[in-house]
Design an enzyme around this catalytic site. Structure first.
Site, PDB file in Angstrom:
ATOM      1  N   GLY A  12      43.918 -14.781  13.461  1.00  0.00           N
ATOM      2  CA  GLY A  12      43.818 -14.374  11.223  1.00  0.00           C
ATOM      3  C   GLY A  12      44.995 -14.048  10.379  1.00  0.00           C
ATOM      4  N   LYS A  65      23.574 -26.214  15.812  1.00  0.00           N
ATOM      5  CA  LYS A  65      23.994 -25.594  14.831  1.00  0.00           C
ATOM      6  C   LYS A  65      23.838 -26.052  13.280  1.00  0.00           C
ATOM      7  CE  LYS A  65      28.751 -27.571  13.666  1.00  0.00           C
ATOM      8  NZ  LYS A  65      29.786 -28.343  14.413  1.00  0.00           N
ATOM      9  N   ARG A  91      36.206 -25.158  14.780  1.00  0.00           N
ATOM     10  CA  ARG A  91      34.941 -25.673  14.660  1.00  0.00           C
ATOM     11  C   ARG A  91      34.311 -26.299  13.996  1.00  0.00           C
ATOM     12  NH1 ARG A  91      30.873 -23.047  18.132  1.00  0.00           N
ATOM     13  NH2 ARG A  91      32.735 -21.552  18.423  1.00  0.00           N
ATOM     14  N   ILE A  93      33.049 -28.297  10.650  1.00  0.00           N
ATOM     15  CA  ILE A  93      32.722 -28.007  10.220  1.00  0.00           C
ATOM     16  C   ILE A  93      30.991 -29.120   9.801  1.00  0.00           C
ATOM     17  CG2 ILE A  93      31.769 -27.439   7.087  1.00  0.00           C
ATOM     18  CD1 ILE A  93      33.038 -25.601   8.173  1.00  0.00           C
ATOM     19  N   HIS A 109      46.176 -26.789   8.452  1.00  0.00           N
ATOM     20  CA  HIS A 109      46.534 -26.938   9.896  1.00  0.00           C
ATOM     21  C   HIS A 109      47.962 -27.081   9.850  1.00  0.00           C
ATOM     22  CE1 HIS A 109      45.583 -29.456  13.911  1.00  0.00           C
ATOM     23  NE2 HIS A 109      46.279 -30.493  12.851  1.00  0.00           N
TER      24      HIS A 109
HETATM   25  C1  GAR Z   1      46.973 -21.556  12.153  1.00  0.00           C
HETATM   26  O1  GAR Z   1      48.294 -22.307  12.414  1.00  0.00           O
HETATM   27  C2  GAR Z   1      45.894 -22.876  11.727  1.00  0.00           C
HETATM   28  O2  GAR Z   1      46.760 -23.604  10.671  1.00  0.00           O
HETATM   29  C3  GAR Z   1      45.349 -23.708  12.783  1.00  0.00           C
HETATM   30  O3  GAR Z   1      45.336 -21.670  13.882  1.00  0.00           O
HETATM   31  C4  GAR Z   1      45.645 -21.115  13.212  1.00  0.00           C
HETATM   32  C5  GAR Z   1      45.402 -20.035  13.455  1.00  0.00           C
HETATM   33  O4  GAR Z   1      46.008 -19.277  12.864  1.00  0.00           O
HETATM   34  N1  GAR Z   1      44.694 -24.192  12.285  1.00  0.00           N
HETATM   35  C6  GAR Z   1      44.037 -25.414  13.021  1.00  0.00           C
HETATM   36  O5  GAR Z   1      44.638 -25.393  14.480  1.00  0.00           O
HETATM   37  C7  GAR Z   1      42.991 -25.818  12.467  1.00  0.00           C
HETATM   38  N2  GAR Z   1      42.584 -27.335  13.174  1.00  0.00           N
HETATM   39  P1  GAR Z   1      45.229 -17.647  12.280  1.00  0.00           P
HETATM   40  O6  GAR Z   1      44.465 -16.876  13.105  1.00  0.00           O
HETATM   41  O7  GAR Z   1      46.792 -16.172  12.457  1.00  0.00           O
HETATM   42  O8  GAR Z   1      45.263 -17.522  10.839  1.00  0.00           O
END
Ligand code: GAR
Length: 192
Positions: A12, A65, A91, A93, A109
């Site tokens: 997070g 879902k 996940r 959507i 991303h």
């Molecule tokens: C982040 O790097 C985000 O870009 C990636 O997960 C991480 C979450 O970090 N998202 C993806 O890979 C989506 N496909 P966080 O929980 O510390 O924000």
């Protein structure tokens, strides 16, 4: 002030960056809900500390879902959420949320999409030995990390880069870029 919900599955840190931006009056949005599909995720602790209500909800507890997303949708409606911000929500959507929030769901991303979609994008880029990777913010559609791109920022891979140092650089960029993009979306009248 736009009401937003942040969805997270893990640490997070991007949620935290949005919370911090809101506290610093750099976000004309109110984070009214944090939705988390993993009961042990650190994001929940962050939400508690920030005083943001969280909805911890596991798809395993629902028959489908659709049922899972219907429950989320009800909570989003109750909180008056206008924009869904995915921040490490691992996940896809589904149709229920997509149709209720058409054009109002965004994702971050850790790669320059369409390169390295899917899981462990940072690891994928590192293994591919690309010279440049980065971060993408995009609208969400039914695909995996597809949907119209809103913003991208490049991150250079240095000669002696490690997987860890690359990850740190990417996260640093994410934590600046995401609040900036969300601020833009919330302060203009386009789509959201
Ligand atoms: C982040 O790097 C985000 O870009 C990636 O997960 C991480 C979450 O970090 N998202 C993806 O890979 C989506 N496909 P966080 O929980 O510390 O924000």
């Amino acid at each position: 002030m736009k009401k937003i919900a942040v969805f997270a599955s893990g640490s997070g840190s991007n949620f935290q960056a949005l919370v911090d931006a809101a506290k610093a009056n750099q976000l004309s949005a109110e984070i009214v809900l944090m939705v988390c599909d993993k009961p042990r995720a650190y994001a929940i602790e962050r939400a508690d500390k920030a005083g943001v209500p969280s909805l911890v909800i596991s798809p395993k507890d629902f028959a489908s879902k659709t049922d899972y997303e219907k429950e989320i949708l009800q909570k989003l409606n109750e909180s008056g959420v206008e924009l869904i911000v995915l921040a490490g929500y691992m996940r896809l959507i589904g149709e229920t949320l997509l149709s209720a929030y058409e054009g109002r769901i965004v994702n971050i991303h850790p790669s320059l999409l369409p390169s390295f979609a899917g899981k462990d994008a940072i690891g994928q880029a590192f293994q591919a030995k690309v010279k440049i990777t980065g971060v993408t913010v995009h609208y969400v559609d039914e695909g995996m990390d597809t949907g119209p791109i809103i913003a991208q920022e490049a991150v250079k891979m240095d000669e002696h880069e490690t997987r860890e140092s690359l990850e740190a650089k990417i996260h640093q960029v994410e934590h600046l870029l995401y609040p900036r993009v969300i601020q833009k979306l919330c302060s203009t009248d386009r789509k959201v």
